[in-house]
Design an enzyme around this catalytic site. Structure first.
Site, mmCIF file in Angstrom:
data_model
loop_
_atom_site.group_PDB
_atom_site.id
_atom_site.type_symbol
_atom_site.label_atom_id
_atom_site.label_comp_id
_atom_site.label_asym_id
_atom_site.label_seq_id
_atom_site.Cartn_x
_atom_site.Cartn_y
_atom_site.Cartn_z
ATOM 1 N N SER A 1 0.822 -1.177 -0.053
ATOM 2 C CA SER A 1 -0.076 -0.055 -0.113
ATOM 3 C C SER A 1 0.825 1.350 0.144
ATOM 4 O O SER A 1 0.414 2.359 -0.625
ATOM 5 C CB SER A 1 -0.901 0.285 1.188
ATOM 6 O OG SER A 1 -0.426 0.373 2.175
ATOM 7 N N ARG B 1 21.988 -14.639 6.099
ATOM 8 C CA ARG B 1 21.706 -13.180 5.724
ATOM 9 C C ARG B 1 22.730 -12.349 4.691
ATOM 10 O O ARG B 1 22.398 -11.878 3.778
ATOM 11 C CB ARG B 1 21.589 -12.381 7.026
ATOM 12 C CG ARG B 1 20.294 -12.530 7.712
ATOM 13 C CD ARG B 1 20.399 -11.292 8.928
ATOM 14 N NE ARG B 1 19.397 -11.762 9.661
ATOM 15 C CZ ARG B 1 18.106 -11.817 9.716
ATOM 16 N NH1 ARG B 1 17.545 -11.159 8.637
ATOM 17 N NH2 ARG B 1 17.127 -12.108 10.620
ATOM 18 N N ILE C 1 15.595 -7.947 8.205
ATOM 19 C CA ILE C 1 16.657 -7.223 8.681
ATOM 20 C C ILE C 1 17.944 -7.415 8.102
ATOM 21 O O ILE C 1 18.328 -8.108 7.545
ATOM 22 C CB ILE C 1 16.986 -7.714 10.246
ATOM 23 C CG1 ILE C 1 15.663 -7.556 11.079
ATOM 24 C CG2 ILE C 1 18.347 -7.150 10.828
ATOM 25 C CD1 ILE C 1 15.869 -8.395 12.415
ATOM 26 N N ASN D 1 13.530 4.256 5.202
ATOM 27 C CA ASN D 1 12.383 3.345 5.661
ATOM 28 C C ASN D 1 11.340 3.954 6.329
ATOM 29 O O ASN D 1 11.232 5.026 6.846
ATOM 30 C CB ASN D 1 13.138 2.217 6.924
ATOM 31 C CG ASN D 1 12.292 1.329 7.415
ATOM 32 O OD1 ASN D 1 11.532 0.733 6.770
ATOM 33 N ND2 ASN D 1 12.169 1.375 8.766
ATOM 34 N N HIS E 1 8.405 3.359 9.033
ATOM 35 C CA HIS E 1 7.871 2.465 10.211
ATOM 36 C C HIS E 1 6.765 3.079 10.949
ATOM 37 O O HIS E 1 6.597 4.142 11.196
ATOM 38 C CB HIS E 1 9.285 2.512 11.532
ATOM 39 C CG HIS E 1 9.017 1.572 12.454
ATOM 40 N ND1 HIS E 1 9.172 0.121 12.095
ATOM 41 C CD2 HIS E 1 8.690 1.739 13.741
ATOM 42 C CE1 HIS E 1 8.889 -0.372 13.436
ATOM 43 N NE2 HIS E 1 8.661 0.597 14.103
ATOM 44 N N THR F 1 20.345 3.107 9.759
ATOM 45 C CA THR F 1 21.483 3.051 10.010
ATOM 46 C C THR F 1 21.655 1.634 10.539
ATOM 47 O O THR F 1 20.726 0.679 10.407
ATOM 48 C CB THR F 1 21.638 3.808 11.291
ATOM 49 O OG1 THR F 1 20.911 3.358 12.459
ATOM 50 C CG2 THR F 1 21.632 5.309 10.996
ATOM 51 N N ASP G 1 15.463 -0.032 13.025
ATOM 52 C CA ASP G 1 14.259 0.989 13.018
ATOM 53 C C ASP G 1 14.699 2.164 13.824
ATOM 54 O O ASP G 1 14.104 2.788 14.525
ATOM 55 C CB ASP G 1 13.093 0.219 13.755
ATOM 56 C CG ASP G 1 12.580 -0.685 12.951
ATOM 57 O OD1 ASP G 1 12.532 -0.743 11.670
ATOM 58 O OD2 ASP G 1 11.746 -1.683 13.660
ATOM 59 N N GLN H 1 -1.634 7.879 7.334
ATOM 60 C CA GLN H 1 -0.717 9.069 7.270
ATOM 61 C C GLN H 1 0.919 8.315 6.779
ATOM 62 O O GLN H 1 1.399 9.426 6.099
ATOM 63 C CB GLN H 1 -0.318 9.172 8.960
ATOM 64 C CG GLN H 1 -1.667 9.827 9.574
ATOM 65 C CD GLN H 1 -2.092 11.490 9.015
ATOM 66 O OE1 GLN H 1 -1.546 11.932 8.298
ATOM 67 N NE2 GLN H 1 -3.490 11.502 8.988
ATOM 68 N N GLU H 2 0.975 7.271 6.722
ATOM 69 C CA GLU H 2 2.230 6.756 6.133
ATOM 70 C C GLU H 2 2.096 7.364 4.611
ATOM 71 O O GLU H 2 2.962 7.653 3.974
ATOM 72 C CB GLU H 2 2.307 5.072 6.454
ATOM 73 C CG GLU H 2 2.464 4.642 7.692
ATOM 74 C CD GLU H 2 2.955 3.194 7.530
ATOM 75 O OE1 GLU H 2 3.412 2.831 6.824
ATOM 76 O OE2 GLU H 2 2.420 2.583 8.666
HETATM 77 C C1 GAR Z 1 3.831 -0.396 6.517
HETATM 78 O O1 GAR Z 1 2.795 -0.242 8.042
HETATM 79 C C2 GAR Z 1 5.215 -0.298 7.045
HETATM 80 O O2 GAR Z 1 5.301 0.896 8.098
HETATM 81 C C3 GAR Z 1 5.548 -1.423 7.914
HETATM 82 O O3 GAR Z 1 5.045 -2.344 7.299
HETATM 83 C C4 GAR Z 1 3.658 -2.121 6.497
HETATM 84 C C5 GAR Z 1 3.726 -2.345 5.029
HETATM 85 O O4 GAR Z 1 2.515 -2.065 4.330
HETATM 86 N N1 GAR Z 1 6.916 -1.340 7.808
HETATM 87 C C6 GAR Z 1 7.453 -1.937 8.788
HETATM 88 O O5 GAR Z 1 7.024 -2.406 10.035
HETATM 89 C C7 GAR Z 1 9.147 -1.834 8.967
HETATM 90 N N2 GAR Z 1 9.680 -1.984 10.212
HETATM 91 P P1 GAR Z 1 2.420 -1.888 3.049
HETATM 92 O O6 GAR Z 1 3.169 -3.178 2.202
HETATM 93 O O7 GAR Z 1 0.781 -2.031 2.661
HETATM 94 O O8 GAR Z 1 3.042 -0.664 2.584
#
Ligand code: GAR
Length: 223
Positions: free
Chosen positions: A24, A72, A99, A114, A116, A148, A152, A180-181
């Site tokens: 999304s 990794r 990670i 990123n 979060h 970094t 997170d 809001q993201e």
């Molecule tokens: C989002 O809420 C993003 O902030 C989170 O994963 C979701 C992805 O949703 N990311 C983390 O938690 C990273 N630490 P999306 O695939 O619908 O964009």
């Protein structure tokens, strides 16, 4: 809506977006008319629905599957090789749930951002909304930051805060934060691509933006 063709502006910055899931945030970026060329979308999961969103917008997609690597380090090496083949100016983690090794992060220092779902440095890691509800916080939110070696954590570019409501569930709170993201992530990338962001010697994001000293989100509302 298709993304602009590659040849529109040769001086445009180029970005690569990494995803793991629904996409999304990827969709929000693709629909934001960003001042950059989106060179590719890379997923560590072949089944990530976000890959289809990228294809619908005419963006190149690649899969670098983490489960086909023994550790990794070898996954990150293949991922870096894939990213570098597009020579991006910026790598965007849009719900990329792996990670990354310190070597990978160091390779893209100040070029890796990123999003979060919390007001960092609170609630790094997983299940941020459940933990915020359990703690009874009245304000929660989301953060876009440079990556970094600390998971997170890293210089913060922009945050959005939302109220936590009495009858919230993790799902309703997640939806309010996600909305809001989708607003702040394109903004952060736009600032980066327009050269509006710099980093201070002590690792803070500097930028000339309108600040709002008289503005506060108070939750719950006062009488
Ligand atoms: C989002 O809420 C993003 O902030 C989170 O994963 C979701 C992805 O949703 N990311 C983390 O938690 C990273 N630490 P999306 O695939 O619908 O964009």
């Amino acid at each position: 809506m298709k993304h602009k063709p590659e040849s529109v502006n040769v001086s445009m910055k180029s970005i690569v977006i990494l995803i793991s899931g629904l996409g999304s945030n990827l969709r929000a970026l693709l629909e934001s008319d960003l001042p950059c060329r989106i060179a590719a979308v890379i997923s560590n999961r072949a089944a990530a629905p976000g890959l289809e969103i990228a294809k619908q917008h005419g963006i190149t997609t690649r899969v670098v599957a983490h489960h086909s690597h023994p550790d990794r380090e070898s996954f990150d090496t293949e991922l870096a090789n894939c990213i570098d083949s597009y020579r991006p100016d910026l790598i965007v983690l849009a719900g990329f749930m792996r990670i990354l090794t310190p070597q990978f992060v160091a390779r893209y220092q100040n070029k890796l951002i990123n999003i979060h779902p919390s007001l960092l440095p609170a609630y790094s890691g997983l299940n941020t909304h459940t933990r915020a509800l359990r703690d009874g916080v009245k304000i929660h939110g989301c953060t876009v930051h440079f990556v970094t070696g600390d998971v997170d954590h890293g210089p913060i570019i922009i945050q959005a805060a939302v109220p936590v409501l009495m009858d919230d569930t993790p799902a309703t709170l997640a939806a309010r934060v996600l909305y809001q993201e989708h607003r702040i992530f394109p903004q952060a990338i736009r600032w980066f691509c327009n050269g509006d962001i710099s980093l201070s010697a002590d690792g803070k994001v500097l930028m000339k933006r309108l600040e709002q000293p008289g503005c506060a989100l108070i939750s719950p509302e006062m009488e």
